[in-house]
Each structure stands twice: as C-alpha cells, then as structure tokens.
Scaffold this motif. Structure first.
Motif, PDB file in Angstrom:
ATOM      1  N   ALA A  32       0.915  -1.046   0.158  1.00  0.00           N
ATOM      2  CA  ALA A  32       0.110   0.082  -0.010  1.00  0.00           C
ATOM      3  C   ALA A  32       0.888   1.254   0.055  1.00  0.00           C
ATOM      4  N   GLU A  33       2.076   1.023   0.398  1.00  0.00           N
ATOM      5  CA  GLU A  33       2.815   2.188   0.475  1.00  0.00           C
ATOM      6  C   GLU A  33       3.582   2.918  -0.729  1.00  0.00           C
TER       7      GLU A  33
ATOM      8  N   ALA B 239       3.404   6.251  -2.160  1.00  0.00           N
ATOM      9  CA  ALA B 239       4.158   7.297  -1.451  1.00  0.00           C
ATOM     10  C   ALA B 239       5.645   7.095  -2.031  1.00  0.00           C
TER      11      ALA B 239
ATOM     12  N   GLU C 205       6.635   8.238  -5.476  1.00  0.00           N
ATOM     13  CA  GLU C 205       7.125   9.572  -5.674  1.00  0.00           C
ATOM     14  C   GLU C 205       8.440   9.951  -5.171  1.00  0.00           C
TER      15      GLU C 205
ATOM     16  N   LYS D   3      13.821   8.110   3.165  1.00  0.00           N
ATOM     17  CA  LYS D   3      12.480   8.685   3.146  1.00  0.00           C
ATOM     18  C   LYS D   3      11.846   7.379   3.028  1.00  0.00           C
TER      19      LYS D   3
ATOM     20  N   VAL E 208       8.544   6.158   5.450  1.00  0.00           N
ATOM     21  CA  VAL E 208       7.190   5.992   5.082  1.00  0.00           C
ATOM     22  C   VAL E 208       6.693   4.545   5.708  1.00  0.00           C
TER      23      VAL E 208
ATOM     24  N   GLU F 254       5.928   4.705   9.234  1.00  0.00           N
ATOM     25  CA  GLU F 254       4.769   5.192   9.866  1.00  0.00           C
ATOM     26  C   GLU F 254       3.823   4.196   9.409  1.00  0.00           C
ATOM     27  N   ALA F 255       3.919   3.391   8.495  1.00  0.00           N
ATOM     28  CA  ALA F 255       2.821   2.403   8.071  1.00  0.00           C
ATOM     29  C   ALA F 255       3.015   1.063   9.089  1.00  0.00           C
TER      30      ALA F 255
ATOM     31  N   LYS G  71      -4.933   6.298   3.147  1.00  0.00           N
ATOM     32  CA  LYS G  71      -4.773   5.523   4.389  1.00  0.00           C
ATOM     33  C   LYS G  71      -5.869   6.006   5.429  1.00  0.00           C
TER      34      LYS G  71
ATOM     35  N   GLN H 229      -5.838   5.323   9.138  1.00  0.00           N
ATOM     36  CA  GLN H 229      -4.612   5.629   9.956  1.00  0.00           C
ATOM     37  C   GLN H 229      -4.838   7.369  10.187  1.00  0.00           C
TER      38      GLN H 229
END
Lengths: 446, 292, 275
Positions: free
Chosen positions: A394-395, A398, A401, A427, A431, A434-435, B44, B47
């Motif tokens: 899912a990341e 992000a 980019e 970076k 991410v 964070e996930a 998301k 979250q």
C-alpha cells in the motif's frame, strides 16, 4: 512461493465447482447476464492498445448481455488519483483498473471484491474460467495481494528488448545483445554515432522513472528496493552497481533522456534515431505498423539483456477487479464483463486486435509466434520475472514519488548515486515506519 | 458622499454576497486548517489521526517546499522585469500619435495572449518547443542555432517557462502601462517634447510619475498570479524535468493529488496563504484607493 | 527635411508594430494549423508550413473523444456562475459604493483578498466537502467554487461603476420616497450596465479557463473543456493534432469575448486599479 500456492488452490477450487455445475446445466453468458440486462458499468480505461482492443470487442459483449460498459479514457498519470478519489468519495466506478503496484493499496483499503466471491457463485462463474491458465506470475503479481485474488490480468506487459535489426547489421552485429555488459562495451560505442544513439531508456519523472528506469537496473544486477527486514537495500553493492551502470549507460542515450516518457522513446525508435529500447510488449503494434513507424520492417524483439544476477525483466500490467462500492447488480455484471474480456475464448481475438492476453493457452499455437514476433520473448520473460519488481504494498504510491524525485536528480547529476540512494532509503524507511512495518503491526509483504 | 441607511437595508444588499463568499471561500479554508492538523492520507484513511502542528513542522523544515518557493520567486524576479521593460517599450510605441489604424490592430492582438486558457498555453508550448517537431527550434535553425532541448533539460525548461510567461503577460503589462500613459495630460507632454529631443528625459521626468500606479498594479497582480501559477507548467512540463519547474502550486497539487497526503498539502496551503495575505495586505496598503 | 525623417520613422514604427503583432498572434496561427494536420504531418521534422489540411482531428475530438459535451459543460458552468455572481455581486457593490457602515474597509479588503487566493488552497478541502455532500462531479460544485473569483471581479468593477454615477439622481428619487432597492434597481443598475457587462465577460473568461477545480472536482459527468484537454497527455502517444484541435475549440470563444471587451479588459484585469 506462498502466493502461488494460494492462487493455484483457488484455481483448482474453481475448476471443481465448474465441473460440478457444468454437468448439471450448460452455463452461458446470455443466461447468466439475464438478471442484469440494462445495468451500466463505469470503468476507467487508458489510451493504450489493450484498451482499444477491448473497446472494439465491447459491442459483442453488450449485445449478448444487455449490460452497458461506460469507459472513461484517462492518462495513466491521472488514473490512480481519479480512482482513489472516486473510491474515497463513494463515487460511481464499478470496476477497478489496477496497475500491479496499486494492488496492495486498493486491497488494504477494502476497495476491491475478492474474485472468490464470484467464482463460488455458480450462476456467475463461467465453467471455462480456468484460473490455472493465466501465467501464474502474472495472476499473482497483477491481481493478488496477501494470498487473495481480486483482479484478473487484463492489459499485460513484460519489458522486452526492441531492436532495429537493420542498424545492428550495419554496425556488424548479427544478433541482439544478450547481456547489459555487451550493451555497454560493444553495442553502445558501435551504435552511437552520426546523431543516432544505441539505446534510449524512458526516465521521465513519473511512474516511468521508477518502473522503467530505476527498477530496471536494480534487479538484473542483484539489487532490490528492500532487504528481508524491509530496510533500504539501495546502498548495497549490487544496487549501487546497477544504478551506476545506468548512469554510465547514459552516454549512449539521447540528450534529455530524463524528459523521455514512453511516447518519446518509442517514437525515437520508430523514427530510426535509436537502435534499441527496452519497452513494454504493448508497444509492439506501434513499432511494427508502417503508419506509425519508419522502421517497421527492421523491428525485432528479444528478451531484455541479462545482468550479473540474471534477466529479471521489468514487469508491469493491469488487472480488472470488481469495486466494492458497486451495488449487487453492478458487481455481478462487472464480474461477467471481467471474466469475459480476460477469458480463454476471447484471448485470441484480443491478441489479434492489439491486446496482450495473459492466457498460456493463447500462445500455445506455434504459428502465432511467426505473426507476433514478441511472443517467444514475452513467454520467456513471464517465466523469469519477479513479482516485487516494484513492491506492490500500500505504501508504493508514496515511495514511487520519492524514487521519481531522487532518481531523476541522480540522472541529472544533481546528487551522487550514493547520496541519492541514501536519501531515497531514508525517506522510504520513514514511510514504512509510519505504516507500522517495523513494530510488527504489518506483515512484511511486498 | 455616502448615505446613512438602516442596518437592515445594508444587510439585505450585502448579505447574500457575503454569505456566498463565506460558504465557498471561508468554510473550505477552515476545513483546510483543521485537516492540516491531522495525518490525513486518502489512501490510508484508517490511520487518520490528530497530529497537532507536526505537518507544519515538516513543511517548514522541508527543503523541497522552500526550493519550490524559491523557484517561484526566481520566476517572478526574472520574468516580471523583462515584462515591464518590453511592455513599456510597446506602450510607448502605441502611445505615439500616427498610424492609428495599425495601432488599434496591434492593441487588439495584445488582448489575445492574456485571455488564452492557461492550460492551452502550456500545451502550445509542448508543441512549439519540441526539440524535433517544434517550430521554434526550426526558426532557431534558420539563424544558425542548433536545436535546443527545451523540455528535457532542467535549465532550459525553466527558461522555457519564463519565456512563455513573458509571452502571455507582456501584452498585459503593455496595455496597463499604456492606460497609465494616457493619464498624462497632453499639454504637459507636448510642452516637454518641445523642450527636449530626448525621449528618455520625457519618460523619466514627465511620464514616469503618471506610470507609478500602473507599475504598482502590475507588481501586485503578477505576484498573485505567479504564486497561483499552476496550469501552464502542469500541462507543459508537469514540474519536470526533475523538479526544475515545480513551482509552489504545482508542488502542493502533487502532494495532495499524487501522494494523497491531504493533511500535508493543507499545511503547505495554509503557509502559502499566510505569505499571500501578508503580501496582499502590504500591496493593497501601498496602492489601492481605499473605499470612501 | 522633416518629411523624410517622419516617413522613415513611420516605417520603423510600422515594422515594430508588425513584430509585436506577430509575437502575439503567431502561437495561435501555429495552434490552428497544427490542428489541421494529420499525426504523420504533425510529426514531420522539421515542421512543415504547407500541407493539405484536414478536419479529421475536429471530427474525432468532438464526436469520439467527448470534447463536445465538455464544451457544453464549460458553457453551463461559466454562464451560470457569471449570472450568479452578477445577481449576488451588484447589490453588494452598490452597498459598498453608496452606504456608510462600520467594517466597510475590512469587508472590502476581504473581498479583494480573494483575488490572491490560489485555487490549490481550496481544491482539496472542497473535494472532501463535495464528497460528504454528494456534490462531486456536478455542475453546481464548480459553479459555486468559481464564485470565489467571479464574485470579487463583479464587486470590484461594479463598485467603481456605481461610484461614478452622480448622486443627484438617487437623491431626487429618495425625496420622492423611493426605497433603496428601487433606486438600485430602477436608477443605478441601468446606468451601471457597462460595468456589469465588462465584469460578466471577465467572469465568463476566468470560469471558462479554470483548470484545477475542474480537474479535481469534476472527473466525468461535469468535466469541463480545459480538464478534457489535459487527458490527451497520455505518455504512450501524444496526438498533437487532436490536442491542438481541442485547444482551438477551447480558446476561440474566450478570444472572441476578449476582443469584444478589449477596451475594458485591462481595467477588469487590474481590478479597477487602472482606468
């Protein structure tokens, strides 16, 4: 591989259900669609050969079922955004068009209906569905996440080496390069002269940079985005070697390669300005058609060159899945369409009209390989691919980019390969942290 | 003079417009501020959570944000002086007496660029500046200049955006300055031309004072439009190559629309808005006639 | 002696005017001619100036690629938002020009600030609001959002216009016992028509040209023409002829309006700062 076994189990299950029900009554699309006649389906399409092929096939489906398929054509670069906004807003899309790198994201958000829901329903499942006939790599990578299948492979690509036989012969080569090292050492210098270039690598700052340019030189050199602990692997000697190789190879590419998207690259090849490109199989029809190509008679296809770690060619493509925001009739109708357009029975027609099906049976006929020169290379590539060529979690939206930004900076020389890779790594890990990958909240699946 | 009228009447006249602008202008802003205090990513939503000023901290320390700001400022600093110089030249030519018909025609042609859909301006740039098929490179070829890779090279792409901004807005500046020139009383101008043969002296000592309001207006509006600049670079380069033409509005669009990080985009927007309001207030104080 | 200098002067000036005109008009010439080229001709290198024109691009974008409906959407949105802005804005402008009240300066400053706010600031929150209210992909969402720039234009230009109307007229009417509303409707508004017309044309142009709100808020049913033009930029194939045909269709109406209002365009664009 875990994913694979899940999917083949699914395929087996569907086959046995098909056997049971098939005996009882003959399933036909017309019968199955009867309750849904008049249903309208909304889906996003791209302006690419596979979609144009499907559009040409639509009238047949609509006549047989009474289901109307309303497609909206958008550029690839907008397709993710438009779908995310539509799903978040509870919009009207009934079918999701899923690039393999979006599957994790869409699935985890609950925007897709697992295909099992429909396969288990004898009223909807075509007994001839035969999930096992899809190339397993493609079905896994394009349509499945965490062991659950959602989408059926629809617009399917593998990276291939397109080469201009006439230019290669003129320079004394009677076959395409087998390894990247050969491209660097012999083909590159011999073919870069008189305003012509040996090779063009599409590297524009969008998904093209991450998928076609950056990742393409990681894997064959033994590199990867992440290591087993999900930490950045971009500063490993292998990844660095690959990225440095890409940088060095730029001397055999046209100027301003960081502004080249697919269109520019294919065009440079079709105009005879560039001898070799590594592009998606979907461009075959563009480069062999005399209307769009000056070199149509010289085009030959080979698998991508190998690196020290093997071939590991670029893998990309789209599956279609039923969107969970659709109502029940739309879901059923949507499944019928997806199942039909990706079916074994339609694969030959799809191929003929310019699409690239992911059905093994479609390529079984050896005569086809003479008409469609890309087939042997494609089949070979799909045997050697890596599903996580770009991580599909899912990341990825992000992370891509970040790769796009710093990957182009590297190529432009605005940052060194080491520093650029380090920045991407930091970076990217931020991410992932964070996930929740590092504190055990999320399984390490890519 | 103004009338004193009952409050009810005033409310009736102003109420609908104020209410409408509050709904479409203020409500989304308040919502943006609220969202900027959250981790809020469209992909998301599960979250989603309150993070206080975290997003602001991230934006303020993010070199990418400040680089985009710097790029936007650089565009302004390069393009606007050129627009003013060329615009002044055009205005002075049009202001001279004679050739009335041709001057009217030229004035009409000046109207076209500034009304053109900004998105189309960017698309036009793509077509005309293409290294191989572009007409501009063909013309450069006529004067012996090698084809320039306008879109593919970071510096050239920035220059191309500057050029295109100059194309679209120089006519605007010219027309504004021309309007300013027409406020110079003709007697004074004639007297001055009789006294000196130098056009420069006339410009410097007679016309310039009358041009000041126009120049300030140009600066105000060009500042606002440069901060807003999105459509043209978006359709021309999408901010590339690399981030060579990623101006502030293009950056925010990318964060919101492609990274789906609405919270972060909102924080960036709020900071940009603060800068905009400070500049606007400053400028309006300096210049606009206040309501009597 | 004087005559030849003048003539040479006139010649120099004429050439200069011609150059200025070419500078402004040439891109449009190139846009229109490219729109009449087939893809093969458009990709000739170097570009060709003489060729057999074709209308195929127009036929294709209008009837196959749905640019026709997008133009209609643009028209609906631009006309509606302009009408709404005039309906709401003229009374407000009248009040600002004629009434005395507290907070007038602040109100006026607030109106003017809207000219400076970038659409990108509002676009995402409005997307989220539209998602909650079901206004996504409707004309109404765009019509309302375009008020953020059309309403200020109308208010500024019309405030100016109302101020220039002599007070004697409404004073006389007031003595006869007419209400403020009647004075506004029957006396001042008719006299302010030039300002209303100019601000309407400008509102129309700005709304017609808008991209960002349209791109984010109206993906399909209400998709406007500029948002449509952007969808041709697929990385796989860049159909120059089609892009330029769409561009021509988008630009021609605004250029006509701009020429109609050319005398007042500058005043409008500078928000009355320059007469």
């Amino acid at each position: 591989m875990k994913l694979k076994s899940h999917v083949s189990a699914l395929a087996l299950a569907s086959a046995s259900i098909a056997a049971l029900t098939g005996a009882a009554q003959a399933w036909t699309l017309e019968e199955a669609a009867k309750p849904y006649a008049g249903t309208e389906l909304e889906v996003l399409f791209l302006d690419r050969p596979g979609y144009n092929a499907a559009i040409k096939m639509l009238p047949e489906f609509e006549a047989a079922t009474g289901i109307k398929v309303n497609y909206t054509t958008v550029p690839y670069e907008n397709a993710l955004g438009e779908q995310v906004r539509d799903f978040v807003a509870g919009g009207d899309l009934d079918i999701a068009l899923i690039d393999l790198v979006w599957i994790g994201n869409f699935a985890e958000n609950g925007w897709l209906v697992p295909s099992e829901t429909f396969i288990k329903n004898p009223a909807l499942a075509d007994p001839a569905l035969d999930m096992a006939d899809f190339f397993p790599l493609v079905l896994d990578a394009f349509g499945s996440w965490n062991g659950v299948n959602y989408g059926l492979p629809f617009d399917n690509y593998s990276g291939l080496l397109f080469y201009n036989r006439c230019m290669l012969e003129a320079a004394g080569f009677d076959k395409p390069p087998a390894t990247w090292q050969e491209v660097m050492d012999t083909y590159g210098p011999a073919l870069t002269k008189d305003g012509k270039y040996a090779y063009a690598l599409q590297s524009k700052r969008n998904e093209t940079q991450s998928a076609d340019s950056f990742a393409r030189f990681l894997w064959p050199f033994g590199g990867s985005f992440l290591n087993a602990e999900f930490r950045s692997n971009l500063n490993s000697p292998e990844s660095q070697a690959g990225l440095k190789f890409r940088q060095d190879l730029m001397k055999f590419m046209p100027e301003g390669i960081v502004a080249y998207d697919h269109a520019e690259t294919v065009n440079a090849f079709a105009q005879g300005d560039v001898a070799m490109i590594t592009e998606w199989s979907a461009f075959y029809s563009t480069v062999v058609s005399p209307e769009t190509s000056k070199v149509a008679d010289c085009v030959e296809i080979a698998p991508e060159p190998t690196g020290p770690a093997g071939r590991k060619p670029a893998l990309g493509g789209f599956s279609l899945a039923v969107a969970s925001q659709a109502d029940d009739a739309e879901k059923a109708a949507g499944w019928l369409f997806i199942q039909w357009v990706t079916s074994k029975a339609k694969a030959g027609q799809y191929l003929e009209m310019g699409g690239v099906p992911a059905r093994q049976s479609a390529y079984a006929d050896p005569a086809l390989a003479a008409t469609y020169k890309f087939i042997p290379a494609l089949v070979e590539s799909w045997k050697e691919g890596v599903p996580e060529f770009r991580p599909r979690f899912a990341e990825w939206p992000a992370i891509t980019e970040i790769v796009q930004e710093w990957g182009t900076k590297m190529m432009l020389g605005e940052v060194s390969i080491e520093d650029g890779a380090k920045t991407i790594g930091e970076k990217m890990e931020a991410v992932l942290a964070e996930a929740g990958y590092y504190d055990g909240k999320k399984p390490l699946a890519q | 003079m103004s009338f004193r009228v009952p409050r009810r009447t005033i409310a009736a006249f102003l109420g609908p417009a104020v209410a409408a602008l509050a709904i479409v202008g203020i409500a989304p802003l308040v919502y943006a501020v609220w969202k900027s205090l959250h981790y809020f990513n469209l992909t998301k939503l599960a979250q989603q959570r309150f993070v206080g000023l975290e997003n602001y901290g991230a934006v303020l320390t993010d070199p990418v944000f400040w680089q985009a700001m710097g790029r936007t400022a650089l565009l302004f600093l390069i393009a606007v002086p050129i627009q003013i110089a060329l615009g002044l030249l055009i205005a002075l030519v049009l202001h001279r007496p004679g050739l009335t018909f041709w001057k009217t025609l030229t004035r009409l042609s000046l109207v076209l660029p500034m009304a053109t859909t900004y998105a189309v301006v960017g698309l036009l740039a793509q077509v005309m500046l293409n290294q191989k098929y572009g007409v501009i490179n063909q013309m450069l070829g006529w004067i012996g200049v090698d084809a320039i890779n306008f879109i593919g090279d970071p510096t050239n792409a920035f220059i191309a955006v500057v050029m295109w901004d100059i194309w679209q807005w120089t006519p605007f500046v010219a027309l504004v300055l021309l309007a300013g020139l027409s406020t110079v009383p003709p007697e004074i101008e004639e007297a001055a031309t009789l006294e000196t043969r130098s056009n420069w002296t006339v410009l410097r000592h007679v016309q310039l004072p009358f041009l000041i309001p126009s120049l300030v207006a140009v600066l105000i509006l060009r500042t606002a439009d440069t901060l807003k600049l999105f459509d043209m670079p978006f359709t021309m380069t999408r901010g590339g190559p690399g981030s060579a033409t990623e101006f502030i509005a293009v950056l925010i669009e990318r964060v919101g629309n492609r990274q789906f990080d609405i919270g972060m985009a909102a924080a960036q927007s709020v900071i940009m808005l603060a800068i905009t309001i400070v500049l606007a207030r400053l400028y309006i104080r300096l210049f606009y006639r206040e309501v009597r | 002696m004087a005559a030849p200098t003048n003539r040479r002067h006139a010649w120099g000036e004429g050439v200069l005017l011609l150059l200025i005109g070419l500078f402004c008009v040439f891109p449009f010439y190139w846009m229109v001619t490219t729109s009449l080229k087939t893809q093969v001709v458009a990709l000739e290198s170097p570009p060709v100036w003489w060729f057999t024109p074709t209308l195929a691009n127009y036929r294709e974008v209008l009837f196959v690629d749905k640019v026709g409906p997008a133009l209609i959407n643009s028209l609906i949105v631009a006309v509606s938002t302009t009408a709404l802005a005039v309906g709401l804005g003229t009374p407000a402008a009248y009040a600002l020009a004629r009434f005395e009240f507290r907070g007038k300066r602040d109100l006026w400053f607030w109106f003017i600030t809207n000219r400076f706010v970038s659409p990108v600031v509002l676009a995402f929150p409005v997307f989220l609001i539209a998602r909650e209210t079901g206004l996504r992909d409707t004309h109404i969402a765009l019509i309302l959002m375009y008020l953020t720039f059309t309403l200020p234009i109308v208010i500024w230009i019309c405030t100016d216009q109302f101020r220039s109307i002599p007070h004697e007229l409404d004073e006389a009417a007031m003595l006869e016992g007419a209400s403020q509303w009647r004075i506004f409707r029957s006396i001042c508004l008719p006299l302010a028509m030039p300002g209303v017309a100019v601000s309407s044309i400008l509102s129309f142009i700005f709304s017609w040209n808008e991209l960002l709100f349209a791109y984010i808020l109206a993906p399909k049913a209400a998709k406007t023409a500029p948002a449509m033009a952007v969808t041709f930029m697929e990385g796989y194939d860049v159909p120059y002829g089609k892009i330029m045909a769409t561009s021509t269709l988008i630009v021609v109406p605004v250029l006509i309006f701009a020429l109609l209002a050319s005398k007042h365009l500058v005043r409008g664009l500078t928000m009355g700062a320059v007469k």
